[in-house]
Design a protein around this motif. Structure first.
Motif, PDB file in Angstrom:
ATOM      1  N   ASN A 107       0.739  -1.186  -0.020  1.00 53.53           N
ATOM      2  CA  ASN A 107       0.114  -0.056   0.016  1.00 53.53           C
ATOM      3  C   ASN A 107       0.846   1.229   0.104  1.00 53.53           C
ATOM      4  N   LEU A 108       1.183   1.697  -1.293  1.00 51.89           N
ATOM      5  CA  LEU A 108       1.992   2.950  -1.333  1.00 51.89           C
ATOM      6  C   LEU A 108       1.681   4.054  -0.516  1.00 51.89           C
ATOM      7  N   GLU A 109       0.515   4.342  -0.688  1.00 56.67           N
ATOM      8  CA  GLU A 109      -0.232   5.597  -0.054  1.00 56.67           C
ATOM      9  C   GLU A 109       0.226   5.587   1.223  1.00 56.67           C
ATOM     10  N   ALA A 110      -0.061   4.359   2.166  1.00 57.84           N
ATOM     11  CA  ALA A 110      -0.056   4.442   3.507  1.00 57.84           C
ATOM     12  C   ALA A 110       1.464   4.482   3.776  1.00 57.84           C
ATOM     13  N   ALA A 111       2.267   3.783   2.970  1.00 56.83           N
ATOM     14  CA  ALA A 111       3.637   3.927   3.101  1.00 56.83           C
ATOM     15  C   ALA A 111       4.211   5.166   3.224  1.00 56.83           C
ATOM     16  N   ARG A 112       4.005   6.116   2.343  1.00 55.57           N
ATOM     17  CA  ARG A 112       4.147   7.389   1.723  1.00 55.57           C
ATOM     18  C   ARG A 112       3.772   8.122   3.317  1.00 55.57           C
ATOM     19  N   SER A 113       2.675   7.860   3.567  1.00 54.37           N
ATOM     20  CA  SER A 113       2.079   8.722   4.884  1.00 54.37           C
ATOM     21  C   SER A 113       3.143   8.278   6.009  1.00 54.37           C
ATOM     22  N   PHE A 114       3.408   7.082   6.126  1.00 51.20           N
ATOM     23  CA  PHE A 114       4.366   6.976   7.614  1.00 51.20           C
ATOM     24  C   PHE A 114       5.487   7.598   7.214  1.00 51.20           C
ATOM     25  N   LEU A 115       6.008   7.849   6.148  1.00 52.38           N
ATOM     26  CA  LEU A 115       7.460   8.470   6.098  1.00 52.38           C
ATOM     27  C   LEU A 115       7.234   9.880   6.218  1.00 52.38           C
ATOM     28  N   ASN A 116       6.205  10.588   5.729  1.00 51.99           N
ATOM     29  CA  ASN A 116       5.931  11.800   5.854  1.00 51.99           C
ATOM     30  C   ASN A 116       5.680  12.047   7.538  1.00 51.99           C
ATOM     31  N   ASN A 117       4.873  11.358   7.957  1.00 54.11           N
ATOM     32  CA  ASN A 117       4.568  11.303   9.435  1.00 54.11           C
ATOM     33  C   ASN A 117       6.037  11.352  10.275  1.00 54.11           C
ATOM     34  N   ALA A 118       6.825  10.668   9.766  1.00 54.59           N
ATOM     35  CA  ALA A 118       8.267  10.624  10.283  1.00 54.59           C
ATOM     36  C   ALA A 118       9.087  11.757  10.105  1.00 54.59           C
ATOM     37  N   GLY A 119       8.611  12.669   9.141  1.00 56.37           N
ATOM     38  CA  GLY A 119       9.285  13.823   9.016  1.00 56.37           C
ATOM     39  C   GLY A 119      10.307  13.957   7.676  1.00 56.37           C
ATOM     40  N   ILE A 120       9.947  12.903   6.964  1.00 54.79           N
ATOM     41  CA  ILE A 120      10.927  12.714   5.782  1.00 54.79           C
ATOM     42  C   ILE A 120      10.259  13.236   4.691  1.00 54.79           C
TER      43      ILE A 120
END
Ligand SMILES: Nc1nc2c(ncn2[C@@H]2O[C@H](COP(=O)(O)OP(=O)(O)OP(=O)(O)O)[C@@H](O)[C@H]2O)c(=O)[nH]1
Ligand SMILES: [Mg+2]
Length: 147
Positions: A107-120
């Motif tokens: 799930n690329l959308e979820a993965a991107r949002s996890f990384l965004n959430n980490a501040g990346i």
């Protein structure tokens, strides 16, 4: 002193060690990372260092030895492994890498949002070690770093 260039971080089973194998054209053989591993390019650590807050200080100390940090996110994970804004503790560039994009449950959308959430910050490298997708682009990145 070690002079690795890149620190690999990510939860248990994210694909840090497998990515290293793919980048070196080695066979992909599963081997749980039990202890810190230093090679010419990478510092590879057990995923527990990210998952257990008591070990955060180890990752932070290691970050001082490298030029950049690659923060891996498994595209099939459905829960957070990085605390919000985690990467603000680093004074080195942090690159987001999403692994296992070949799997049907990715799930690329979820993965991107996890990384965004980490501040990346985007863009993220979206890879499959298994299918060698976007591995070459990471190789080129390493070549630029080690020049
Ligand atoms: N399908 C698929 N499987 C992958 C990919 N990358 C890694 N895996 C699998 O995921 C599992 C865990 O990979 P590892 O590379 O050992 O994960 P790690 O991040 O090093 O894990 P720790 O050493 O426990 O921190 C292995 O069975 C790999 O084969 C990928 O791109 N696609
Ligand atoms: Mg490993």
């Amino acid at each position: 002193m070690h002079d690795s260039k890149i620190l690999l971080i990510g939860g248990v089973g994210t694909g840090k060690t497998t990515l290293k194998q793919a980048l070196s054209d080695l066979p992909l053989i599963y081997q749980k990372t039990q202890a810190l591993n230093f090679s010419e390019v990478f510092i590879d650590c057990p995923g527990e260092y990210l998952e257990i807050p008591r070990y955060y200080h180890v990752i932070i100390d290691l970050s001082h030895q490298v030029s950049e940090i690659w923060a891996l996110q498994d595209a099939t994970k459905t829960y957070l492994t990085y605390p919000p804004k985690f990467v603000r503790v680093f004074r080195k560039p942090v690159i987001g890498v999403i692994t296992k994009i070949d799997l049907p449950q990715a799930n690329l959308e979820a993965a991107r949002s996890f990384l965004n959430n980490a501040g990346i910050a985007q863009p993220f490298y979206e890879i499959s070690a298994l299918h060698k997708k976007n591995i070459q682009i990471l190789r080129t990145r390493i070549e630029c770093l080690t020049k």
